[in-house]
Design an enzyme around this catalytic site. Structure first.
Site, PDB file in Angstrom:
ATOM      1  N   ARG A   1       1.428  10.692  -2.069  1.00 44.24           N
ATOM      2  CA  ARG A   1       1.415   9.775  -3.219  1.00 44.24           C
ATOM      3  C   ARG A   1       0.461  10.209  -4.341  1.00 44.24           C
ATOM      4  O   ARG A   1       0.450   9.614  -5.409  1.00 44.24           O
ATOM      5  CB  ARG A   1       1.062   8.358  -2.778  1.00 44.24           C
ATOM      6  CG  ARG A   1      -0.226   8.239  -1.998  1.00 44.24           C
ATOM      7  CD  ARG A   1      -1.321   7.516  -2.646  1.00 44.24           C
ATOM      8  NE  ARG A   1      -2.448   7.487  -1.705  1.00 44.24           N
ATOM      9  CZ  ARG A   1      -3.179   6.440  -1.456  1.00 44.24           C
ATOM     10  NH1 ARG A   1      -2.947   5.333  -2.072  1.00 44.24           N
ATOM     11  NH2 ARG A   1      -4.185   6.505  -0.610  1.00 44.24           N
TER      12      ARG A   1
ATOM     13  N   SER B   1       0.833  -1.194   0.000  1.00 41.80           N
ATOM     14  CA  SER B   1       0.000   0.000   0.000  1.00 41.80           C
ATOM     15  C   SER B   1       0.869   1.246   0.000  1.00 41.80           C
ATOM     16  O   SER B   1       1.770   1.390   0.829  1.00 41.80           O
ATOM     17  CB  SER B   1      -0.881  -0.018   1.251  1.00 41.80           C
ATOM     18  OG  SER B   1      -1.460   1.246   1.418  1.00 41.80           O
TER      19      SER B   1
ATOM     20  N   ARG C   1      -5.813 -15.690 -20.573  1.00 44.42           N
ATOM     21  CA  ARG C   1      -6.438 -15.421 -21.880  1.00 44.42           C
ATOM     22  C   ARG C   1      -6.732 -13.919 -22.030  1.00 44.42           C
ATOM     23  O   ARG C   1      -6.463 -13.324 -23.069  1.00 44.42           O
ATOM     24  CB  ARG C   1      -7.718 -16.248 -22.019  1.00 44.42           C
ATOM     25  CG  ARG C   1      -8.312 -16.146 -23.396  1.00 44.42           C
ATOM     26  CD  ARG C   1      -9.086 -17.380 -23.808  1.00 44.42           C
ATOM     27  NE  ARG C   1     -10.425 -17.408 -23.292  1.00 44.42           N
ATOM     28  CZ  ARG C   1     -10.911 -18.366 -22.481  1.00 44.42           C
ATOM     29  NH1 ARG C   1     -10.127 -19.356 -22.076  1.00 44.42           N
ATOM     30  NH2 ARG C   1     -12.138 -18.340 -22.086  1.00 44.42           N
TER      31      ARG C   1
HETATM   32  C1  FAD Z   1      -8.466   0.166   6.231  1.00 45.47           C
HETATM   33  C2  FAD Z   1      -8.126  -0.760   5.098  1.00 45.47           C
HETATM   34  C3  FAD Z   1      -6.810  -0.993   4.756  1.00 45.47           C
HETATM   35  C4  FAD Z   1      -6.499  -1.855   3.698  1.00 45.47           C
HETATM   36  N1  FAD Z   1      -5.184  -2.078   3.370  1.00 45.47           N
HETATM   37  C5  FAD Z   1      -4.874  -2.912   2.360  1.00 45.47           C
HETATM   38  C6  FAD Z   1      -3.508  -3.181   2.004  1.00 45.47           C
HETATM   39  O1  FAD Z   1      -2.577  -2.655   2.595  1.00 45.47           O
HETATM   40  N2  FAD Z   1      -3.278  -4.032   0.994  1.00 45.47           N
HETATM   41  C7  FAD Z   1      -4.290  -4.627   0.306  1.00 45.47           C
HETATM   42  O2  FAD Z   1      -4.018  -5.399  -0.612  1.00 45.47           O
HETATM   43  N3  FAD Z   1      -5.572  -4.379   0.598  1.00 45.47           N
HETATM   44  C8  FAD Z   1      -5.899  -3.545   1.591  1.00 45.47           C
HETATM   45  N4  FAD Z   1      -7.222  -3.311   1.892  1.00 45.47           N
HETATM   46  C9  FAD Z   1      -8.282  -3.917   1.049  1.00 45.47           C
HETATM   47  C10 FAD Z   1      -8.892  -5.142   1.728  1.00 45.47           C
HETATM   48  O3  FAD Z   1      -7.918  -6.124   1.920  1.00 45.47           O
HETATM   49  C11 FAD Z   1     -10.024  -5.733   0.861  1.00 45.47           C
HETATM   50  O4  FAD Z   1      -9.504  -6.211  -0.353  1.00 45.47           O
HETATM   51  C12 FAD Z   1     -11.096  -4.724   0.532  1.00 45.47           C
HETATM   52  O5  FAD Z   1     -11.447  -3.987   1.657  1.00 45.47           O
HETATM   53  C13 FAD Z   1     -12.346  -5.451  -0.011  1.00 45.47           C
HETATM   54  O6  FAD Z   1     -12.997  -6.078   1.066  1.00 45.47           O
HETATM   55  P1  FAD Z   1     -13.431  -7.587   1.141  1.00 45.47           P
HETATM   56  O7  FAD Z   1     -12.356  -8.451   0.638  1.00 45.47           O
HETATM   57  O8  FAD Z   1     -13.941  -7.842   2.528  1.00 45.47           O
HETATM   58  O9  FAD Z   1     -14.690  -7.598   0.278  1.00 45.47           O
HETATM   59  P2  FAD Z   1     -15.350  -7.820  -1.126  1.00 45.47           P
HETATM   60  O10 FAD Z   1     -14.406  -8.181  -2.199  1.00 45.47           O
HETATM   61  O11 FAD Z   1     -16.192  -6.605  -1.291  1.00 45.47           O
HETATM   62  O12 FAD Z   1     -16.256  -9.051  -0.828  1.00 45.47           O
HETATM   63  C14 FAD Z   1     -17.379  -8.972   0.038  1.00 45.47           C
HETATM   64  C15 FAD Z   1     -17.408 -10.194   0.919  1.00 45.47           C
HETATM   65  O13 FAD Z   1     -17.513 -11.354   0.105  1.00 45.47           O
HETATM   66  C16 FAD Z   1     -16.754 -12.402   0.666  1.00 45.47           C
HETATM   67  N5  FAD Z   1     -15.709 -12.778  -0.285  1.00 45.47           N
HETATM   68  C17 FAD Z   1     -15.411 -12.190  -1.476  1.00 45.47           C
HETATM   69  N6  FAD Z   1     -14.460 -12.869  -2.106  1.00 45.47           N
HETATM   70  C18 FAD Z   1     -14.127 -13.900  -1.310  1.00 45.47           C
HETATM   71  C19 FAD Z   1     -13.203 -14.961  -1.408  1.00 45.47           C
HETATM   72  N7  FAD Z   1     -12.419 -15.125  -2.472  1.00 45.47           N
HETATM   73  N8  FAD Z   1     -13.131 -15.830  -0.389  1.00 45.47           N
HETATM   74  C20 FAD Z   1     -13.917 -15.708   0.695  1.00 45.47           C
HETATM   75  N9  FAD Z   1     -14.808 -14.726   0.849  1.00 45.47           N
HETATM   76  C21 FAD Z   1     -14.919 -13.841  -0.144  1.00 45.47           C
HETATM   77  C22 FAD Z   1     -16.203 -11.889   1.985  1.00 45.47           C
HETATM   78  O14 FAD Z   1     -17.128 -12.172   2.994  1.00 45.47           O
HETATM   79  C23 FAD Z   1     -16.157 -10.406   1.752  1.00 45.47           C
HETATM   80  O15 FAD Z   1     -16.170  -9.662   2.930  1.00 45.47           O
HETATM   81  C24 FAD Z   1      -7.543  -2.474   2.959  1.00 45.47           C
HETATM   82  C25 FAD Z   1      -8.875  -2.225   3.309  1.00 45.47           C
HETATM   83  C26 FAD Z   1      -9.182  -1.376   4.369  1.00 45.47           C
HETATM   84  C27 FAD Z   1     -10.624  -1.130   4.701  1.00 45.47           C
END
Ligand code: FAD
Length: 500
Positions: free
Chosen positions: A193, A129, A218
């Site tokens: 940034r 990040s 693909r």
């Molecule tokens: C404060 C903060 C800091 C962050 N910092 C970083 C960082 O440093 N680096 C980084 O890469 N990301 C970061 N993120 C992003 C975070 O890791 C998530 O990718 C992003 O918030 C999307 O949330 P999610 O994965 O819960 O939900 P979504 O993709 O919106 O999915 C919704 C819900 O569906 C389910 N779901 C979806 N896909 C799957 C799956 N494959 N397996 C199981 N369950 C699933 C889960 O219940 C999930 O909560 C940050 C997010 C926040 C809020």
């Protein structure tokens, strides 16, 4: 950029067997390929996730015990591969390939290419990040730019943007001097940034199954970006030998590219592209007219025996406070870590949002939503963080935008038509694009928990607040549970009373 295989799933019996042998004969191994060779020799089996996939493929037609099916699949890898190919590609029972999982380290990849990577929904990503990490000046010089003879100009302009980043970092660090180190670093980096180019390098850990991997490769093979095509090739060479029977159709469908050019021509000739002065940053395009009723009726439906239409007519007789009470009861004492009931997926909201690249980088991570993006358009302007104005960094900022815009214009002008997409590498995290975002009430509530929360970055938090405000105005009941994690206890107490 480099793609390295970091891991994959293999049958636990092989792991146990290898653990037994290596405990007896400990080896000091650093080289991954060497380790695989050695483990293959030690276990006497081919270490591939394909055997688990093949065993599961046989479940539907065999009454044998699953352990037995796995053992059979391991017994002859060539037979296993033939089975996989027949079932996955012959019968079209493609979900079998989802049982083979790989982990990939992707290093030195640009932010622009990461957008293409992470546009694939059924995968897991974790990337470094720019909010938390100090950027050192590492960026890609795209192949398209090198071929156009503009590498030196690109390099010096990107260096200028990184130098602006360092100047802004110094100013912001002084502003936040009294904060603890961690907070000072985050606040400084997350705003400085905004002047960094999309060519900046990053690294991502990716976990994907073989089905998604094939689809990704693909897609990557027909990307307008050379870097993304290279990503596809590197991914293929990293995993092809591990799951050869599950990755087959990686050649792009060239007619899709022709269709894309045709549709781009149509769009540009049919739709005027002047900026609309009244265009809103966040606009609710569609709210579910009957979403509330349908969601509530389906809660009654799922918990009873009546037809859906009888559930609907029962609801129609209720006033709004009784309907709200039904929804509250259905979620009584839900915790902040639990999703809402699936019935709330019956209500969909569609938004048009104009947002910075920084905000988009976070937006795109919400995989359950539908996200349609346009290219970045310098004409849309930029997001300037308030903190940069407060530290008198606006001149540095505006100069950076000018450098970036001029480089973008030059690339637009000099790159040939097939390569013009690469001009976006020159744009910054502050540049904007338009997107359409569609999410159901359940996902939107999850989005709100993460993105309206105090830990969320200010840019996306502002957008999330406006989206939820509009959604709530249109369908109050569906958005009843939307709030940042930090406000959840207050909301919970208001809705459910004291839980003690
Ligand atoms: C404060 C903060 C800091 C962050 N910092 C970083 C960082 O440093 N680096 C980084 O890469 N990301 C970061 N993120 C992003 C975070 O890791 C998530 O990718 C992003 O918030 C999307 O949330 P999610 O994965 O819960 O939900 P979504 O993709 O919106 O999915 C919704 C819900 O569906 C389910 N779901 C979806 N896909 C799957 C799956 N494959 N397996 C199981 N369950 C699933 C889960 O219940 C999930 O909560 C940050 C997010 C926040 C809020």
């Amino acid at each position: 950029m480099q793609v390295t295989l970091a891991g994959y799933n293999i049958d636990v019996e092989i792991i146990e067997q290898v653990a037994r042998i290596t405990n007896e004969y400990p080896y000091d191994i650093e080289d991954f390929d060497h380790l695989i060779d050695l483990l293959t020799k030690l276990s006497g089996e081919t270490l591939s996730p394909e055997t688990v996939a093949a065993a599961y493929a046989r479940i539907s037609r065999s009454d044998k015990d699953m352990k037995e099916l796995r053992r059979e699949a391991r017994f002859s890898i060539s037979r296993t591969r033939r089975t996989n190919e027949r079932i996955v590609f012959g019968y079209g029972h493609a979900s079998i390939a989802e049982h083979a999982i790989v982990n990939l380290d992707i290093t030195g990849i640009s932010r622009l290419a990461i957008e293409e990577l992470e546009s694939h929904r059924l995968a897991s990503y974790t990337e470094s990040s720019q909010r938390y990490i100090a950027m050192t000046g590492d960026f890609v010089i795209p192949q398209e730019v090198i071929e156009a003879g503009l590498a030196e100009r690109f390099r010096s302009d990107c260096e200028e943007l990184f130098s602006a980043y360092h100047d802004l970092t110094d100013k912001l660090e002084r502003k936040y001097a009294n904060l603890p180190d961690r907070d000072r670093n985050t606040k400084t980096r997350e705003d400085a940034r905004y002047v960094l180019p999309l060519a900046s390098r990053s690294q991502v850990g990716v976990t994907i199954n073989a089905r998604t991997a094939e689809w990704m490769i693909r897609n990557f093979n027909r990307s307008p970006l050379a870097e993304v095509r290279d990503l596809g090739q590197q991914m293929l060479s990293a995993i092809k030998s591990i799951v050869p029977s599950l990755i087959k159709h990686t050649e792009p469908n060239r007619s899709l590219e022709a269709a894309q050019s045709e549709i781009a021509y149509m769009s540009q000739s049919l739709v005027h592209n002047k900026l609309d002065e009244n265009e809103l940053t966040v606009e609710l395009i569609e709210a579910p007219l009957n979403g509330e009723l349908n969601a509530l009726a389906s809660i009654l439906f799922g918990s009873g025996y009546g037809s859906f239409s009888s559930c609907l007519s029962a609801l129609e007789k209720m006033n709004s406070s009784r309907r709200e009470a039904l929804l509250v009861t259905a979620h009584k004492c839900i915790s902040v870590h639990e999703p809402l009931r699936r019935e709330l997926e019956l209500g969909h909201f569609t938004f048009s949002v104009t947002l910075s690249s920084s905000a988009f980088a976070q937006f795109k991570r919400h995989r359950i939503a539908t996200l349609i993006k346009q290219r970045y358009l310098p004409e849309l302007g930029n997001i300037v963080p308030d903190s940069i104005i407060e530290v008198n960094g606006e001149d540095i900022f505006q100069h950076s935008i000018e450098v970036s815009n001029n480089l973008f214009e030059l690339l637009q002008d000099k790159l040939n038509d097939d390569n013009k997409y690469a001009a976006q590498y020159a744009l910054t995290n502050a540049h904007k694009r338009r997107v359409i975002f569609k999410a159901n009430a359940r996902e939107l509530t999850h989005f709100s928990r993460l993105r309206e929360d105090t830990h969320a970055q200010w840019d996306i938090r502002g957008i999330a607040k406006e989206m939820i405000r509009l959604a709530r105005e249109a369908c109050p009941a569906l958005m009843l549970f939307a709030s940042g994690k930090d406000s959840f206890d207050t909301l919970s107490e208001k809705l459910f009373g004291n839980n003690e």
